[in-house]
Design a protein around this motif. Sequence first.
Motif, PDB file in Angstrom:
ATOM      1  N   ALA A 197       0.820  -1.211   0.000  1.00  0.00           N
ATOM      2  CA  ALA A 197       0.000   0.000   0.000  1.00  0.00           C
ATOM      3  C   ALA A 197       0.856   1.263   0.000  1.00  0.00           C
ATOM      4  O   ALA A 197       0.510   2.241  -0.665  1.00  0.00           O
ATOM      5  CB  ALA A 197      -0.947  -0.008   1.194  1.00  0.00           C
ATOM      6  N   LYS A 198       1.968   1.249   0.711  1.00  0.00           N
ATOM      7  CA  LYS A 198       2.781   2.467   0.772  1.00  0.00           C
ATOM      8  C   LYS A 198       3.513   2.733  -0.543  1.00  0.00           C
ATOM      9  O   LYS A 198       3.945   3.849  -0.798  1.00  0.00           O
ATOM     10  CB  LYS A 198       3.748   2.437   1.955  1.00  0.00           C
ATOM     11  N   ARG A 199       3.626   1.748  -1.396  1.00  0.00           N
ATOM     12  CA  ARG A 199       4.273   1.923  -2.703  1.00  0.00           C
ATOM     13  C   ARG A 199       3.317   2.493  -3.752  1.00  0.00           C
ATOM     14  O   ARG A 199       3.759   2.942  -4.804  1.00  0.00           O
ATOM     15  CB  ARG A 199       4.818   0.589  -3.208  1.00  0.00           C
ATOM     16  N   MET A 200       2.029   2.448  -3.470  1.00  0.00           N
ATOM     17  CA  MET A 200       1.028   2.918  -4.425  1.00  0.00           C
ATOM     18  C   MET A 200       0.925   4.438  -4.384  1.00  0.00           C
ATOM     19  O   MET A 200       1.093   5.050  -3.327  1.00  0.00           O
ATOM     20  CB  MET A 200      -0.338   2.308  -4.097  1.00  0.00           C
ATOM     21  N   PRO A 201       0.620   5.068  -5.527  1.00  0.00           N
ATOM     22  CA  PRO A 201       0.413   6.511  -5.507  1.00  0.00           C
ATOM     23  C   PRO A 201      -0.820   6.859  -4.671  1.00  0.00           C
ATOM     24  O   PRO A 201      -1.711   6.029  -4.487  1.00  0.00           O
ATOM     25  CB  PRO A 201       0.186   6.872  -6.978  1.00  0.00           C
ATOM     26  N   LYS A 202      -0.871   8.078  -4.177  1.00  0.00           N
ATOM     27  CA  LYS A 202      -1.974   8.498  -3.314  1.00  0.00           C
ATOM     28  C   LYS A 202      -3.330   8.375  -4.000  1.00  0.00           C
ATOM     29  O   LYS A 202      -4.344   8.191  -3.349  1.00  0.00           O
ATOM     30  CB  LYS A 202      -1.740   9.915  -2.826  1.00  0.00           C
ATOM     31  N   GLU A 203      -3.354   8.475  -5.339  1.00  0.00           N
ATOM     32  CA  GLU A 203      -4.615   8.358  -6.079  1.00  0.00           C
ATOM     33  C   GLU A 203      -5.181   6.942  -6.025  1.00  0.00           C
ATOM     34  O   GLU A 203      -6.326   6.709  -6.376  1.00  0.00           O
ATOM     35  CB  GLU A 203      -4.427   8.738  -7.554  1.00  0.00           C
ATOM     36  N   CYS A 204      -4.371   5.985  -5.629  1.00  0.00           N
ATOM     37  CA  CYS A 204      -4.772   4.574  -5.590  1.00  0.00           C
ATOM     38  C   CYS A 204      -4.913   4.114  -4.142  1.00  0.00           C
ATOM     39  O   CYS A 204      -4.141   3.287  -3.670  1.00  0.00           O
ATOM     40  CB  CYS A 204      -3.751   3.709  -6.308  1.00  0.00           C
ATOM     41  N   ALA A 205      -5.901   4.651  -3.478  1.00  0.00           N
ATOM     42  CA  ALA A 205      -6.123   4.256  -2.086  1.00  0.00           C
ATOM     43  C   ALA A 205      -6.540   2.787  -2.033  1.00  0.00           C
ATOM     44  O   ALA A 205      -7.365   2.334  -2.817  1.00  0.00           O
ATOM     45  CB  ALA A 205      -7.194   5.134  -1.463  1.00  0.00           C
ATOM     46  N   LEU A 206      -5.961   2.054  -1.125  1.00  0.00           N
ATOM     47  CA  LEU A 206      -6.274   0.637  -0.965  1.00  0.00           C
ATOM     48  C   LEU A 206      -7.032   0.419   0.341  1.00  0.00           C
ATOM     49  O   LEU A 206      -6.768   1.094   1.339  1.00  0.00           O
ATOM     50  CB  LEU A 206      -4.999  -0.197  -0.930  1.00  0.00           C
ATOM     51  N   ILE A 207      -7.939  -0.539   0.317  1.00  0.00           N
ATOM     52  CA  ILE A 207      -8.666  -0.947   1.520  1.00  0.00           C
ATOM     53  C   ILE A 207      -8.539  -2.461   1.608  1.00  0.00           C
ATOM     54  O   ILE A 207      -8.897  -3.172   0.663  1.00  0.00           O
ATOM     55  CB  ILE A 207     -10.149  -0.543   1.449  1.00  0.00           C
ATOM     56  N   LEU A 208      -8.030  -2.943   2.712  1.00  0.00           N
ATOM     57  CA  LEU A 208      -7.874  -4.387   2.904  1.00  0.00           C
ATOM     58  C   LEU A 208      -9.149  -4.949   3.513  1.00  0.00           C
ATOM     59  O   LEU A 208      -9.587  -4.516   4.581  1.00  0.00           O
ATOM     60  CB  LEU A 208      -6.681  -4.671   3.820  1.00  0.00           C
ATOM     61  N   LYS A 209      -9.768  -5.896   2.820  1.00  0.00           N
ATOM     62  CA  LYS A 209     -10.961  -6.580   3.325  1.00  0.00           C
ATOM     63  C   LYS A 209     -10.668  -8.070   3.348  1.00  0.00           C
ATOM     64  O   LYS A 209     -10.202  -8.630   2.363  1.00  0.00           O
ATOM     65  CB  LYS A 209     -12.170  -6.334   2.427  1.00  0.00           C
ATOM     66  N   LEU A 220     -16.521 -10.538  -5.252  1.00  0.00           N
ATOM     67  CA  LEU A 220     -17.232  -9.516  -6.020  1.00  0.00           C
ATOM     68  C   LEU A 220     -18.257  -8.779  -5.155  1.00  0.00           C
ATOM     69  O   LEU A 220     -18.439  -7.567  -5.308  1.00  0.00           O
ATOM     70  CB  LEU A 220     -17.902 -10.143  -7.243  1.00  0.00           C
ATOM     71  N   ALA A 221     -18.914  -9.491  -4.246  1.00  0.00           N
ATOM     72  CA  ALA A 221     -19.901  -8.861  -3.373  1.00  0.00           C
ATOM     73  C   ALA A 221     -19.251  -7.860  -2.414  1.00  0.00           C
ATOM     74  O   ALA A 221     -19.900  -6.915  -1.967  1.00  0.00           O
ATOM     75  CB  ALA A 221     -20.661  -9.926  -2.582  1.00  0.00           C
ATOM     76  N   ALA A 222     -17.971  -8.035  -2.105  1.00  0.00           N
ATOM     77  CA  ALA A 222     -17.275  -7.144  -1.177  1.00  0.00           C
ATOM     78  C   ALA A 222     -16.806  -5.855  -1.840  1.00  0.00           C
ATOM     79  O   ALA A 222     -16.401  -4.916  -1.154  1.00  0.00           O
ATOM     80  CB  ALA A 222     -16.078  -7.875  -0.560  1.00  0.00           C
ATOM     81  N   LEU A 223     -16.874  -5.787  -3.173  1.00  0.00           N
ATOM     82  CA  LEU A 223     -16.403  -4.601  -3.892  1.00  0.00           C
ATOM     83  C   LEU A 223     -17.451  -3.495  -3.866  1.00  0.00           C
ATOM     84  O   LEU A 223     -18.645  -3.766  -3.947  1.00  0.00           O
ATOM     85  CB  LEU A 223     -16.105  -4.955  -5.348  1.00  0.00           C
ATOM     86  N   PRO A 224     -16.996  -2.246  -3.805  1.00  0.00           N
ATOM     87  CA  PRO A 224     -17.951  -1.149  -3.929  1.00  0.00           C
ATOM     88  C   PRO A 224     -18.529  -1.114  -5.343  1.00  0.00           C
ATOM     89  O   PRO A 224     -17.908  -1.614  -6.289  1.00  0.00           O
ATOM     90  CB  PRO A 224     -17.123   0.107  -3.641  1.00  0.00           C
ATOM     91  N   ALA A 268     -16.263   0.031  -8.350  1.00  0.00           N
ATOM     92  CA  ALA A 268     -14.892  -0.485  -8.343  1.00  0.00           C
ATOM     93  C   ALA A 268     -14.434  -0.832  -9.758  1.00  0.00           C
ATOM     94  O   ALA A 268     -15.210  -1.296 -10.586  1.00  0.00           O
ATOM     95  CB  ALA A 268     -14.798  -1.719  -7.455  1.00  0.00           C
ATOM     96  N   TYR A 269     -13.169  -0.586 -10.024  1.00  0.00           N
ATOM     97  CA  TYR A 269     -12.537  -0.955 -11.287  1.00  0.00           C
ATOM     98  C   TYR A 269     -11.891  -2.317 -11.063  1.00  0.00           C
ATOM     99  O   TYR A 269     -10.963  -2.443 -10.265  1.00  0.00           O
ATOM    100  CB  TYR A 269     -11.503   0.106 -11.674  1.00  0.00           C
TER     101      TYR A 269
END
Length: 67
Positions: free
Chosen positions: A13-25, A50-54, A57-58
Amino acid sequence: MPHWVQQGYEEYAKRMPKECALILKEITAAKRQKNSDLQRLIKDEGERLLAALPPQAYVVALDRQGV
């Protein structure tokens, strides 16, 4: 969830750009038994993922063989 999973997620997650917010589920794995229908377990797990995705989601599918 094992500690190493959380650590790996945080590192990724820390390697991803700020535009790519990650949520761990965490999606609970189905209980496997000796005579479990593996194809059905895989299908059910996919449906839970798939049911857990907003709704907006892309989704990107990756092939485990890299093709």
